[in-house]
Design an enzyme around this catalytic site. Structure first.
Site, short mmCIF file in Angstrom:
data_model
loop_
_atom_site.label_atom_id
_atom_site.label_comp_id
_atom_site.label_asym_id
_atom_site.label_seq_id
_atom_site.Cartn_x
_atom_site.Cartn_y
_atom_site.Cartn_z
N GLY A 80 0.80 -1.22 0.00
CA GLY A 80 0.00 0.00 0.00
C GLY A 80 0.84 1.28 0.00
O GLY A 80 2.07 1.23 -0.04
N GLN A 81 0.14 2.42 0.05
CA GLN A 81 0.81 3.72 -0.07
C GLN A 81 1.88 3.92 1.01
O GLN A 81 3.02 4.23 0.71
CB GLN A 81 -0.22 4.87 0.01
CG GLN A 81 0.39 6.24 -0.26
CD GLN A 81 -0.42 7.41 0.31
OE1 GLN A 81 -1.30 7.21 1.14
NE2 GLN A 81 -0.11 8.61 -0.11
N ASP A 119 1.78 -8.95 2.03
CA ASP A 119 0.48 -8.39 1.65
C ASP A 119 -0.41 -9.56 1.24
O ASP A 119 0.06 -10.69 1.13
CB ASP A 119 0.62 -7.35 0.52
CG ASP A 119 -0.42 -6.25 0.66
OD1 ASP A 119 -1.63 -6.58 0.69
OD2 ASP A 119 -0.06 -5.07 0.76
N ASP A 122 -2.37 -13.11 4.90
CA ASP A 122 -3.74 -12.62 5.04
C ASP A 122 -3.90 -12.08 6.46
O ASP A 122 -3.94 -12.86 7.42
CB ASP A 122 -4.72 -13.77 4.76
CG ASP A 122 -6.17 -13.33 4.93
OD1 ASP A 122 -6.41 -12.17 5.33
OD2 ASP A 122 -7.07 -14.15 4.67
N TYR A 154 -14.67 3.64 8.99
CA TYR A 154 -13.21 3.69 9.17
C TYR A 154 -12.85 4.41 10.48
O TYR A 154 -12.05 3.90 11.28
CB TYR A 154 -12.62 4.43 7.95
CG TYR A 154 -11.16 4.75 8.02
CD1 TYR A 154 -10.20 3.75 8.03
CD2 TYR A 154 -10.73 6.08 8.02
CE1 TYR A 154 -8.84 4.07 8.04
CE2 TYR A 154 -9.38 6.40 8.02
CZ TYR A 154 -8.44 5.39 8.05
OH TYR A 154 -7.11 5.71 8.06
#
Ligand code: AKB
Length: 316
Positions: free
Chosen positions: A12-13, A35, A53, A143
């Site tokens: 991810g970022q 990941d 996972d 979130y």
């Protein structure tokens, strides 16, 4: 003492840049990237990589034991905008992965955990300017709810089971290497890409929507600083407010125009405007500055110069 680090959500970022930095600091052989899929080939091909996972305890534990991991950075999460589309998936991913890592620490498989929180823990009843560390927190996104609840669990695991878990409330993070995905602050990255490719950007937030933001280099520095701080200096066991700068879409567009005068922007707010409206405009991070000497480096003009320079090279 040698460190053995596992990054979960390394494609991810933030996870990808954290992986590169940690490898630089501690050596490729001591940093395992993981990941759920091979979605970022630069990361997959840059060193040790495992499919893990985050929602499967056995999958995380197997990797931890295989490499004798002592420190886990849990960067896998569903962000604010995608979370509103898939509320139960966001709840499951964000909470289950945190419990797995906290429980591995409780069972002494690992010694230290980093878990990111967010400005999304705040809500529309929170004071919006220079939001304090301790204040009203009524998040309205799934979130934000997972992050607020997660913070409570981090503190609980520290108090009850002596788990060394450290956390930061990240603002929007701006970077050029890996695109963010599914966040409300993503516009502040997309705008630079579009400025170069199209000289035009249609923004999904209103021009005067002020949000707390930070350049990736500062975010990585804060993450490594809090993880390297002495245990006694990390006094807040839930999550620290963390700040650099705040700006609006109009302000970032103006700063881009100084480099690309023909750049044009339009504003078509969508459902993400409601999310942005519920978040702070600026953050008081004095505890981080006091307790473990946090200091940011990049202002908006520095970010714009660096983003355009790096993205020009990338698109060439
Ligand atoms: C998002 O926009 O959801 C994230 C965040 C502020 O946590 N970038």
């Amino acid at each position: 003492m040698s460190k053995k680090i596992l990054i979960i959500g390394a494609c991810g970022q933030i996870g990808s840049e954290l992986t590169f930095k940690l490898r630089e600091l501690y050596g490729d052989e001591n940093v395992v990237a993981s990941d759920i899929s091979y979605s970022n080939l630069e990361i997959v091909n840059s060193g040790i990589f495992e499919i893990v996972d985050a929602q499967d305890y056995a999958s995380v534990q197997t990797c931890v034991q295989k490499y004798n991991i002592d420190t886990v950075y849990l960067m896998a999460a569903m962000l604010s905008a995608t979370g509103e589309k898939y509320p139960m998936k966001a709840w499951d991913l964000n909470m289950t992965s945190l419990f797995h890592v906290l429980n591995l620490a409780r069972a002494k498989f690992i010694k230290k955990v980093f878990w990111p929180s967010s400005i999304a823990v705040f809500g529309s009843t929170t004071p919006t300017d220079y939001t304090p560390q301790y204040t009203i927190m009524e998040p309205s996104t799934v979130y934000g709810i997972t992050k607020q609840v997660g913070e409570r669990w981090c503190e609980y695991y520290h108090n009850k089971y002596d788990v060394d878990v450290r956390s930061l409330r990240y603002p929007g993070i701006i970077s050029w290497k890996t695109l963010p995905g599914g966040g409300t602050t993503d516009y502040a990255v997309e705008i630079y890409h579009k400025a170069i490719t199209d000289k035009f950007y249609d923004c999904f937030l209103k021009e005067d929507t002020k949000l707390p933001m930070m350049f990736m280099d500062d975010a990585i520095k804060a993450t490594i600083d809090i993880m390297n701080a002495k245990k006694n200096d990390v006094k807040i066991k839930s999550s620290y407010n963390l700040a650099a700068i705040s700006f609006t879409p109009k302000e970032v567009a103006e700063s881009i125009k100084k480099h690309i005068p023909e750049f044009k922007i339009t504003y078509n707010p969508d459902y993400r405007q409601t999310i942005a409206n519920s978040w702070p405009k600026s953050i008081n991070d004095s505890y981080a500055r006091q307790d473990w000497k946090w200091k940011h480096k990049f202002a908006l003009e520095d970010i714009t110069t660096e983003m355009l320079k790096q993205l020009y090279k990338k698109y060439k």
